[in-house]
Design an enzyme around this catalytic site. Structure first.
Site, short mmCIF file in Angstrom:
data_model
loop_
_atom_site.label_atom_id
_atom_site.label_comp_id
_atom_site.label_asym_id
_atom_site.label_seq_id
_atom_site.Cartn_x
_atom_site.Cartn_y
_atom_site.Cartn_z
N ARG A 105 33.96 16.27 29.46
CA ARG A 105 34.94 16.80 30.42
C ARG A 105 35.55 15.64 31.19
O ARG A 105 36.72 15.36 31.09
CB ARG A 105 34.26 17.81 31.36
CG ARG A 105 35.23 18.49 32.32
CD ARG A 105 34.53 19.54 33.17
NE ARG A 105 33.52 18.95 34.06
CZ ARG A 105 32.79 19.67 34.92
NH1 ARG A 105 32.96 21.00 34.96
NH2 ARG A 105 31.92 19.09 35.70
N LYS A 139 31.91 22.72 47.43
CA LYS A 139 33.26 22.86 46.86
C LYS A 139 33.59 24.34 46.69
O LYS A 139 32.72 25.20 46.76
CB LYS A 139 33.35 22.13 45.52
CG LYS A 139 32.44 22.69 44.43
CD LYS A 139 32.62 21.96 43.13
CE LYS A 139 31.75 22.57 42.03
NZ LYS A 139 31.97 21.94 40.72
N TYR A 149 45.05 56.37 39.36
CA TYR A 149 46.10 56.07 38.39
C TYR A 149 45.66 56.48 36.98
O TYR A 149 44.60 56.07 36.51
CB TYR A 149 46.41 54.56 38.40
CG TYR A 149 47.12 54.09 39.65
CD1 TYR A 149 48.40 54.55 39.95
CD2 TYR A 149 46.51 53.18 40.50
CE1 TYR A 149 49.05 54.10 41.09
CE2 TYR A 149 47.15 52.72 41.65
CZ TYR A 149 48.42 53.20 41.94
OH TYR A 149 49.06 52.76 43.07
N MET A 198 44.27 48.22 43.77
CA MET A 198 44.37 46.90 44.38
C MET A 198 43.56 46.80 45.66
O MET A 198 42.87 45.80 45.90
CB MET A 198 45.84 46.55 44.67
CG MET A 198 46.01 45.15 45.26
SD MET A 198 47.72 44.75 45.62
CE MET A 198 48.41 44.63 43.97
#
Length: 807
Positions: A573, A480, A701, A750
């Site tokens: 759950r 998964k 930055y 980024m």
């Protein structure tokens, strides 16, 4: 294979007895030990080898229906009419006996190579050097085990002048069996290091075990550690190789050259490699070649050209829905069969293509005939040959579609005429043909930051974990979440090849995708959507059901569906709670279309020892709850309770199946088996720019990390959009460049990050390790106060996945 026996000779060589009246009609000339890669062809005998966790006898009937006729067995089987069975006491020993018989026919000398590290590299380099003057055979790269050595010997022609056979052992008692097969006249002991130490009580024990290979050798080469020469337990001429003055082959390295001296001779060679390991391995290969008579004039210029042999195949995504397997570092007939098997194993598409260059200069026509036999037997759809010899011998190839070019430049100029669409393509060639240019042209261009997934290490982890279970316990592998970030199809295909019992996905579309890619193993859907229940029937998917609304939905579909009933034993759950058991029983009896295929629960804290009492309660509650359901329903479902941590820490949990997730990928949530599991993931990028900034200036930055001295910084091609977390900013973490720590400075951007390389010698384009063997995923998780699962699943899909496997 290179032997040929009639039925009487074959039985005599294996000391076996033919059962029944049927005997093989054809000569036997090759063996099969792995049913997964079976291709029907005459003249083969399948050895039903039995190991601790597998038994080849189980697959004989399946192979018989595929057309296999001859079987070597240790117990008589009920096989279809026309099959021949040779009964032996032990099939592995019989295989080794056959290899020993074949080895005794060799006309040249056998060189046995062992050690903890460097065996394969020394073997590959020595092969390059000996082949300059002598007809030489070498065992394939990974064929150094009890089975592998036997297959390597059986694959050798008897008329070579030298045979290079690698032998690897991991515990006491193994080398004696290998030595009986190999029977080396010459020995090479590369290095005694820490690898495979777990099976030995001391380095001394390991040394003596490996030395057993050389009990009857005439001459043995050792590294220049004099204590090894003194400790060597057998009579043989010992030649020390190295930089110590006691060495019989004394190497002295200078800036761009080195000398080699013996008592009677000396040689000078140009050389520019700097690292100690490369020098050590090259020294051993060169010393053996010189001792065995290779003309030093032929070797001139060779040491600089010896490159670390490629130990892997790269699986890449290509244009036009193609899968590319890049194996453009080396080319020999021995590795070709394994590379084609990998192509067939991992292909998503129905069509297969092989791009193959000529073999190295001096390779005879027999090698091309042997390669053609392999290619034809595998049933490939298209063959692309590159080189003058393949132009002359292309008629040997029977592929449906065939192209042959004189060189790579001609191939590239004719790309528009080649139907590279919806294909799995293996590109294999000698270095001089530069077929990596074709691989680059076909490869889908994506972000250069990569996540490498080592499929061999994944397979190792699977089998290691399988070996700690009871033989009858099934394994469900979790694929998964894109197989924990690694790629669901490729991992699923590998695990299916290694006969995993079940796969588990999160959502139905993941299961559909795997089925559409040809995955046939049973698949559990853990979070079933209820919008299109027909998919579960159409694609033979088995949903988990943990609520009455899900039961009602699947019941209303009126279809025959296998389900796994989830019980809530304390995690709270998903799943049916204990007080719901009577209602659950009534519902399951009422619904006619559903088959309870499995019953399971999830351990909430199997990796946390402080909660062991709660875990034990979950286990006992599950046993009681599932026993009640089975009695009431009169069914025999698969019970599964343990995840990775539970499998390792709570063997008493029992169940018919375990669900393995993170441990398969080399990460032990229990902390118990870390040294036994191999790293699967390597996340890396490269330096795009290097610059020097003045004292007092900040970086990135916000102008952070202003310092009082000038610094050299490197910009690396990874950012938080790739999964390199912004919390690593401002010296909160580091990357590795050439093994040195480079601190992150400024804020992570980024798409890029800046690191301090003031004290590191590096260049633009150099590789940068983000995590892997030498910088663990755990180090990231600790810095970010999270778990490895989150790290792996947060690696962006734009990061290119490269799947690698040893050739």
């Amino acid at each position: 294979m290179s032997f040929s026996y009639n039925s009487t000779q074959f039985a005599a060589a294996l000391q076996g007895e033919w059962i029944g009246q049927t005997l093989p009609q054809e000569e036997l000339h090759f063996v099969i030990t792995d049913s997964r890669n079976y291709v029907q062809q005459p003249g083969g005998a399948f050895f039903a080898i039995k190991g601790d966790r597998f038994d080849g006898h189980k697959f004989c009937k399946e192979l018989a229906f595929k057309g296999q006729k001859v079987f070597v067995v240790s117990k008589v089987l009920d096989l279809p009419k026309g099959c021949c069975q040779l009964l032996v006491k032990d099939t592995l020993i019989a295989l080794q006996e056959l290899a020993a018989v074949h080895r005794s026919a060799f006309r040249g000398k056998v060189i046995g190579i062992t050690g903890s590290n460097g065996k394969t590299i020394v073997k590959e380099w020595l092969y390059e050097l000996l082949s300059l003057q002598f007809k030489t055979y070498k065992s394939p790269k990974s064929f150094n085990s009890q089975i592998g050595v036997a297959l390597a010997l059986l694959n050798a022609d008897i008329d070579c002048e030298f045979y290079l056979i690698e032998a690897g052992v991991s515990q006491k008692g193994e080398m004696q069996k290998l030595a009986k097969m190999i029977q080396p006249e010459i020995g090479v002991f590369t290095h005694l290091g820490s690898a495979h130490s777990e099976g030995f009580s001391s380095d001394k024990d390991k040394f003596f075990e490996k030395c057993m290979l050389f009990e009857h050798t005439q001459k043995v080469f050792l590294q220049d550690e004099i204590q090894f020469k003194k400790a060597f337990p057998y009579r043989a001429e010992i030649l020390l190789v190295g930089t110590d003055f006691s060495s019989d082959y004394l190497f002295a390295f200078y800036e761009n050259s080195f000398t080699v001296k013996t008592l009677t001779k000396s040689w000078n060679f140009d050389y520019h490699h700097k690292d100690a390991i490369t020098k050590t391995n090259m020294s051993m290969a060169l010393a053996v070649a010189l001792e065995l008579g290779v003309d030093s004039k032929k070797i001139l210029g060779k040491p600089d050209k010896l490159q670390t042999p490629a130990m892997r195949l790269e699986l890449l995504e290509g244009y036009h829905n193609c899968t590319i397997i890049n194996d453009t570092w080396t080319n020999d007939t021995d590795a070709l069969n394994a590379a084609i098997d990998f192509l067939i194993q991992q292909k998503k598409q129905s069509k297969t293509t092989l791009v193959l260059s000529d073999f190295p200069d001096g390779t005879g026509n027999d090698a091309y005939k042997k390669a053609a036999e392999v290619i034809n037997n595998k049933g490939l759809d298209m063959f692309v040959g590159v080189g003058n010899v393949w132009q002359e011998m292309q008629n040997l190839i029977h592929a449906k579609t065939k192209f042959v070019f004189s060189d790579t430049a001609e191939l590239l100029s004719n790309m528009q005429h080649l139907p590279f669409v919806d294909m799995a393509i293996l590109i294999k060639g000698s270095r001089k043909y530069q077929l990596e240019l074709l691989a680059s042209r076909l490869q889908l261009k994506t972000h250069e930051t990569t996540l490498e997934i080592n499929l061999d290490n994944l397979a190792h982890n699977f089998h290691f974990l399988k070996n700690i279970l009871r033989p009858e316990t099934k394994i469900m592998a979790m694929v998964k979440a894109f197989a924990y970030g690694s790629g669901d199809y490729e991992v699923a295909k590998l695990l299916e090849h290694h006969r995993v019992d079940y796969l588990a996905v999160a959502f139905v579309d993941e299961g559909v995708s795997l089925r559409n890619s040809g995955i046939k193993v049973p698949i559990l859907v853990l979070n079933p959507e209820l919008g299109d229940i027909d998919k579960y029937v159409e694609y033979a998917l088995e949903p988990a059901v943990g609520s009455f609304s899900q039961l009602e939905a699947f019941a209303s579909a009126g279809q025959q569906i296998k389900v796994h009933v989830e019980l809530d034993t304390g995690m709270h759950r998903l799943g049916f709670q204990s007080f719901e058991r009577e209602l659950l029983i009534n519902k399951l009896k009422e619904i006619k279309g559903l088959t309870v295929q499995g019953i399971f629960t999830h351990l909430a804290a199997a990796d946390e020892s402080i909660e062991d009492s709660k875990t034990q309660k979950q286990i006992s509650d599950f046993e009681e709850y599932s026993r009640f359901l089975i009695q009431q329903l009169d069914c025999h479902p698969i019970l599964h309770i343990s995840n990775s941590a539970g499998t390792i820490r709570f063997k008493e949990a029992g169940g018919d199946m375990v669900r393995l997730g993170i441990a398969l990928y080399g990460i032990d949530p229990s902390g118990v088996l870390n040294k036994n599991l191999k790293n699967v993931f390597t996340f890396k990028t490269h330096i795009t720019q290097i610059k020097t900034i003045k004292a007092g200036e900040g970086v990135g930055y916000g102008f952070h990390n202003q310092e009082n001295q000038a610094r050299k910084i490197a910009v690396i091609a990874v950012g938080y959009a790739d999964g390199f977390n912004r919390k690593f900013s401002q010296r909160n973490h580091y990357v590795l460049i050439h093994g040195h720590q480079a601190q992150v400075i400024g804020n992570v951007c980024m798409d890029m990050t800046m690191v301090d390389v003031t004290e590191i010698s590096c260049e633009e384009g150099d590789s940068v390790l983000l995590f892997g063997e030498d910088l663990s995923v755990h180090s990231w998780a600790e810095k970010l106060d999270t778990i490895p699962y989150e790290i792996l699943t947060s690696i962006s899909q734009r990061v290119r996945r490269i799947f690698i496997s040893e050739n």
